[in-house]
Design a protein around this motif. Sequence first.
Motif, PDB file in Angstrom:
ATOM      1  N   ALA A  70      -3.325 -39.188   3.853  1.00  0.00           N
ATOM      2  CA  ALA A  70      -2.533 -40.040   2.967  1.00  0.00           C
ATOM      3  C   ALA A  70      -2.811 -41.505   3.254  1.00  0.00           C
ATOM      4  N   THR A  71      -2.799 -42.297   2.198  1.00  0.00           N
ATOM      5  CA  THR A  71      -2.895 -43.746   2.301  1.00  0.00           C
ATOM      6  C   THR A  71      -1.602 -44.339   1.789  1.00  0.00           C
ATOM      7  N   GLY A  72      -0.905 -45.077   2.634  1.00  0.00           N
ATOM      8  CA  GLY A  72       0.375 -45.652   2.265  1.00  0.00           C
ATOM      9  C   GLY A  72       1.490 -44.625   2.361  1.00  0.00           C
ATOM     10  N   ALA A  73       2.236 -44.631   3.470  1.00  0.00           N
ATOM     11  CA  ALA A  73       3.307 -43.652   3.672  1.00  0.00           C
ATOM     12  C   ALA A  73       4.546 -44.363   4.196  1.00  0.00           C
ATOM     13  N   VAL A  74       5.710 -44.046   3.620  1.00  0.00           N
ATOM     14  CA  VAL A  74       6.984 -44.602   4.069  1.00  0.00           C
ATOM     15  C   VAL A  74       7.964 -43.458   4.284  1.00  0.00           C
ATOM     16  N   GLN A  75       9.021 -43.738   5.070  1.00  0.00           N
ATOM     17  CA  GLN A  75      10.010 -42.705   5.357  1.00  0.00           C
ATOM     18  C   GLN A  75      11.351 -43.344   5.700  1.00  0.00           C
ATOM     19  N   PHE A  76      12.431 -42.704   5.260  1.00  0.00           N
ATOM     20  CA  PHE A  76      13.788 -43.114   5.620  1.00  0.00           C
ATOM     21  C   PHE A  76      14.729 -41.946   5.363  1.00  0.00           C
ATOM     22  N   PRO A  77      15.906 -41.912   6.001  1.00  0.00           N
ATOM     23  CA  PRO A  77      16.842 -40.817   5.792  1.00  0.00           C
ATOM     24  C   PRO A  77      17.619 -40.989   4.498  1.00  0.00           C
ATOM     25  N   GLY A  78      18.039 -39.875   3.931  1.00  0.00           N
ATOM     26  CA  GLY A  78      18.834 -39.912   2.712  1.00  0.00           C
ATOM     27  C   GLY A  78      19.515 -38.578   2.498  1.00  0.00           C
TER      28      GLY A  78
END
Length: 211
Positions: A70-78
């Motif tokens: 993958a190119t460009g990956a973000v993560q956060f809880p929800g």
Amino acid sequence: MLLSGGRHRTGRGRRQPAGGRTNWRRFALVAPVALGLAGATVATTTAAAIPVSFAVAGSPFSVTAQHLRATGAVQFPGHRTDAMGTRHPVAVVGIREARMDGLCQSAVARTPLGTATLMIRSRHARPVHASDMVLDLARLEGDMTFRSVEMGRDAATLDGAGVTGPAGVYGQQARTLEVTDMRIKAWSLTAGLFRLNGAAMDVRAGDHPCR
């Protein structure tokens, strides 16, 4: 990263052991912040304007792949809410561009005629390509490599994949992400493009999730 796999590496090659599953004890420290934000939704900037606020099914589905790049990956809880109104904590993962080899996706359903499994597989020689993808994950396992990582960034300011979260919530992003022997449980997946060449889909009696 919030999700844990077999091995984590940074761009400098350091390894950190992990347990192979989401660290829910650590996840619980940040998830209530997102859960308490009534009406908070994931914002995407994909050209296809993919909706990500729909009610999810009552059980997660499985996705496996031999290798994800993958190119460009973000993560956060929800969280995601199913049709019965039950909220499920998730790790929201946004990916700008992805290539997956040996993809298998399966969903197990309980029907009046018994349990059935819907399965989609790609040919090993024909990689799957996706762009502007958003996943709501319950669990991820695999050997993961991150490069150019930013941890502890406010989720509202993430700019790596066109996906942002609520202000004040923990976020992280990486320039590239690779996962080998990927195994995930997901509540939902949306994408601006999801291309499978030479794929096969079939329905089997019984419980036969992707392994």
